[in-house]
Design an enzyme around this catalytic site. Structure first.
Site, PDB file in Angstrom:
ATOM      1  N   VAL A   1       2.313  -1.748   8.081  1.00 56.70           N
ATOM      2  CA  VAL A   1       2.299  -2.410   6.779  1.00 56.70           C
ATOM      3  C   VAL A   1       3.393  -3.478   6.750  1.00 56.70           C
ATOM      4  O   VAL A   1       4.565  -3.196   7.048  1.00 56.70           O
ATOM      5  CB  VAL A   1       2.513  -1.405   5.636  1.00 56.70           C
ATOM      6  CG1 VAL A   1       2.357  -2.104   4.285  1.00 56.70           C
ATOM      7  CG2 VAL A   1       1.547  -0.238   5.749  1.00 56.70           C
TER       8      VAL A   1
ATOM      9  N   LYS B   1      -1.780  -4.528   5.281  1.00 58.33           N
ATOM     10  CA  LYS B   1      -1.981  -3.459   6.265  1.00 58.33           C
ATOM     11  C   LYS B   1      -2.704  -4.035   7.483  1.00 58.33           C
ATOM     12  O   LYS B   1      -3.768  -4.636   7.344  1.00 58.33           O
ATOM     13  CB  LYS B   1      -2.813  -2.318   5.671  1.00 58.33           C
ATOM     14  CG  LYS B   1      -2.135  -1.554   4.564  1.00 58.33           C
ATOM     15  CD  LYS B   1      -3.025  -0.428   4.070  1.00 58.33           C
ATOM     16  CE  LYS B   1      -2.356   0.381   2.983  1.00 58.33           C
ATOM     17  NZ  LYS B   1      -3.243   1.468   2.493  1.00 58.33           N
TER      18      LYS B   1
ATOM     19  N   ARG C   1       4.677   2.335   8.055  1.00 58.85           N
ATOM     20  CA  ARG C   1       3.609   2.642   9.010  1.00 58.85           C
ATOM     21  C   ARG C   1       2.789   3.794   8.446  1.00 58.85           C
ATOM     22  O   ARG C   1       3.351   4.760   7.929  1.00 58.85           O
ATOM     23  CB  ARG C   1       4.174   3.006  10.386  1.00 58.85           C
ATOM     24  CG  ARG C   1       4.948   1.865  11.044  1.00 58.85           C
ATOM     25  CD  ARG C   1       5.481   2.252  12.420  1.00 58.85           C
ATOM     26  NE  ARG C   1       6.298   1.199  12.990  1.00 58.85           N
ATOM     27  CZ  ARG C   1       5.818   0.186  13.707  1.00 58.85           C
ATOM     28  NH1 ARG C   1       4.503   0.137  13.955  1.00 58.85           N
ATOM     29  NH2 ARG C   1       6.624  -0.743  14.183  1.00 58.85           N
ATOM     30  N   GLY C   2       1.479   3.686   8.576  1.00 56.58           N
ATOM     31  CA  GLY C   2       0.613   4.728   8.062  1.00 56.58           C
ATOM     32  C   GLY C   2      -0.124   5.428   9.166  1.00 56.58           C
ATOM     33  O   GLY C   2       0.169   5.257  10.355  1.00 56.58           O
TER      34      GLY C   2
ATOM     35  N   ASP D   1      -7.885  12.923  -0.826  1.00 55.76           N
ATOM     36  CA  ASP D   1      -6.658  12.937  -0.020  1.00 55.76           C
ATOM     37  C   ASP D   1      -5.447  12.632  -0.898  1.00 55.76           C
ATOM     38  O   ASP D   1      -4.558  11.870  -0.535  1.00 55.76           O
ATOM     39  CB  ASP D   1      -6.747  11.938   1.124  1.00 55.76           C
ATOM     40  CG  ASP D   1      -5.679  12.193   2.192  1.00 55.76           C
ATOM     41  OD1 ASP D   1      -5.252  13.356   2.336  1.00 55.76           O
ATOM     42  OD2 ASP D   1      -5.278  11.239   2.878  1.00 55.76           O
TER      43      ASP D   1
END
Length: 595
Positions: free
Chosen positions: A299, A313, A292-293, A416
């Site tokens: 995902v 995703k 999980r993002g 990032d």
């Protein structure tokens, strides 16, 4: 006469400080018990607005007052974004840092107010130098306390980009650097306006010149749902409505069920039908979830063409700003992977799907990205709590440096970079992902109005001024490199920004051999570890001009270029002397090594 004027200035200044302190009781009567962080943020914002008002009417030291106004404006933007994260606001060390920052802004306001008083010519001469010195001091204090307030946060929290521009400027905000950051309707899309177009962004009329709303901590509002144009109902029936159609949605509608087709919008990428992805993931079963993002992303592992393993995703009902970032990532992937020059250390996006479903009166938008599968998770799992030796870690670091250098050669900033955004394939080759914030940079540097990214990997110049350049990524790489080294040193490695302070203390003590787990690093490899620590400290230097370019970093890692001597980390050094929050991973490792 001169002594009388100076005394008059001091008395008046004390009166003003008392008034300001009474108006903000949480700071005015000395340090009290820690207040609610959101209350402190609101008061900081209030001081910043008062500084702005006072600076506009300053009659002495106008240039210095404007400088403090600009710095206070940035503080306002930073603390507002921090207040939007519950995880950040729960950090036990944050209230103290914010109170220090608030006290500094109070003193800054007092100094700026003193510059708008009318005085006699003789009195003005007596006090001008003292005021200028005082203004310079508070400007430096704001700079230091702002960075320390961010560095003190222990969690690596991702701050997403705002969909609205910052109101901290009187002038209309400039278009974003990322041309794909604008989500546009199908009718207005031109296939020739790709990743490099910069003229497709519009702003709300409320941000016209000279007008900006009050800037307060974010309180989320519910997004209204609108009927979809040619969307599907739960049973698959088509409906009609007035919801704007995104470019990817229009293409996805043309794909027959159970098939795929090349994308015209993003050359080299594939548009998958919804049924194709459902079959690949066994109906997006829970058993196929591999992660999980951020941004409510799930995902899944999937199999295409009966043998190709992929990661899918899924973004459920993403906000407009997130769809914009996804669109930008598709543009970027198309550009990077299907141009003349390619790099194996950048994650490859294979395609996408955009689906809209109407459920009674509500509309759900689902967005899917299909990427190459990486079997060994992300680098954060390798750094912390694993038994991967130095040889494996160094190979990963080299691959990350090569990937970032490739992005910079293409004039692309990642913005990032962190261990969790570096995935590892079945052969432990690093693959840089998390390109939602990446953007094309057509000049040496630029500035961002708001603040976004991951706390713990942001360089000081971005926190203070919103400066974007390749040195942003260099700083993030330096922190990642130092984290990788600290992960071999005992049960409590230094995390995120703290790894910079840890590395400096370890370097100064000269006891690296005692810190590193001998089972992960042979004696003959200690020289290479020390060299990498020097490179990491160079990349994490306070001033961007003191950091090497990624091409030089790659040469240093490969032993093709000598390293220079880094300087002591400015902000962490001063924070460490005052903070009592922990002994630090460095001291823990020393204690463990002496047991």
């Amino acid at each position: 006469m001169s002594h009388l004027c100076l005394r008059e200035y001091i008395i008046l200044d004390q009166i003003n400080s008392t008034i300001c302190g009474a108006a903000t009781s949480y700071l005015g009567g000395g340090r009290r018990s820690m207040a609610d962080p959101l209350d402190i943020v609101e008061r900081i914002i209030g001081f910043a607005l008062k500084i702005k008002e006072a600076a506009e009417t300053a009659e002495e030291n106008e240039e210095e007052c404007r400088g403090i106004e600009q710095r206070a404006d940035r503080v306002r933007a930073v603390v507002t974004r921090l207040s939007e994260s519950e995880e950040v606001m729960k950090d036990p060390m944050l209230p103290g840092a914010l109170e220090d920052l608030g006290e500094t802004l109070r003193r800054a306001h007092s100094a700026v107010v003193a510059c708008r008083r009318r005085r006699t010519a003789v009195c003005r001469l007596c006090t001008a130098a003292a005021l200028a010195k005082r203004l310079h001091k508070v400007h430096e204090d704001i700079t230091r306390k702002t960075v320390q307030a961010v560095f003190v946060i222990t969690a690596a929290v991702f701050i997403p980009e705002r969909s609205d521009p910052s109101p901290s400027s009187k002038h209309p905000p400039k278009p974003p650097l990322h041309p794909a950051a604008d989500v546009i309707e199908e009718a207005s899309y031109s296939s020739s306006a790709g990743f490099f177009a910069e003229d497709r962004y519009s702003f709300p009329s409320s941000f016209a010149a000279g007008s900006y709303p009050s800037y307060r901590p974010h309180r989320p509002a519910r997004r209204p749902h609108r009927p979809a144009a040619q969307s599907r109902t739960e049973d698959g029936a088509a409906t009609s409505g007035s919801m704007p159609r995104y470019e990817t949605e229009a293409e996805s509608k043309k794909v027959p069920a159970g098939t795929e087709m090349p994308s015209l919008l993003f050359p080299g990428l594939t548009i998958f039908s919804m049924s194709k992805l459902e079959a690949a993931t066994d109906g997006f079963s829970v058993g196929n979830i591999i992660g999980r993002g951020s941004s409510d992303c799930v995902v899944f592992k999937g199999i295409l063409h009966e043998e190709l393993m992929v990661s899918i995703k899924k973004f459920q009902d993403p906000p407009k700003s997130l769809v914009a970032r996804i669109s930008g990532e598709l543009h970027l992937s198309s550009y990077l992977h299907h141009g003349k020059v390619k790099n194996n250390h950048i994650i490859r996006i294979l395609g996408y799907c955009h689906d809209v479903i109407q459920k009674h009166e509500l509309v759900e938008t689902r967005f899917f990205l299909v990427e190459e599968y990486t079997a060994n998770g992300n680098t954060a799992n390798i750094i912390y709590g694993s038994q991967y030796d130095w040889t494996s870690r160094f190979r990963i670091i080299q691959g990350i440096a090569d990937g970032v250098n490739y992005l910079h050669e293409q004039d692309v900033l990642h913005l990032d970079l962190k261990p969790s955004n570096v995935l590892l394939d079945s052969d432990m080759n690093p693959k840089i992902t998390g390109l939602e914030r990446a953007r094309k940079l057509n000049k040496t540097m630029t500035h961002e109005y708001s603040i976004a990214g991951t706390i713990g990997y942001m360089p000081p110049e971005y926190i203070l001024e919103g400066t974007l350049s390749t040195k942003y990524d260099v700083y993030s790489f330096g922190v990642t490199l130092l984290e990788t080294i600290s992960g071999m040193c005992g049960p409590e490695p230094a995390h995120h920004q703290d790894s910079v302070e840890w590395a400096w203390e370890a370097r100064e003590a000269g006891r690296m051999a005692e810190l590193i787990d001998q089972s992960l690093c042979g004696e003959g490899e200690l020289v290479q570890v020390g060299r990498c620590m020097e490179i990491g400290l160079l990349c994490a230097q306070e001033k961007s001009a003191d950091r090497p370019a990624m091409a030089d970093v790659l040469q240093m890692l490969n032993g093709e270029k000598a390293t220079t001597t880094p300087t002591r980390p400015e902000y962490t050094k001063k924070r460490r002397s005052r903070s009592t929050r922990r002994d630090g991973a460095f001291n823990h490792c020393f204690r463990a090594s002496n047991m």
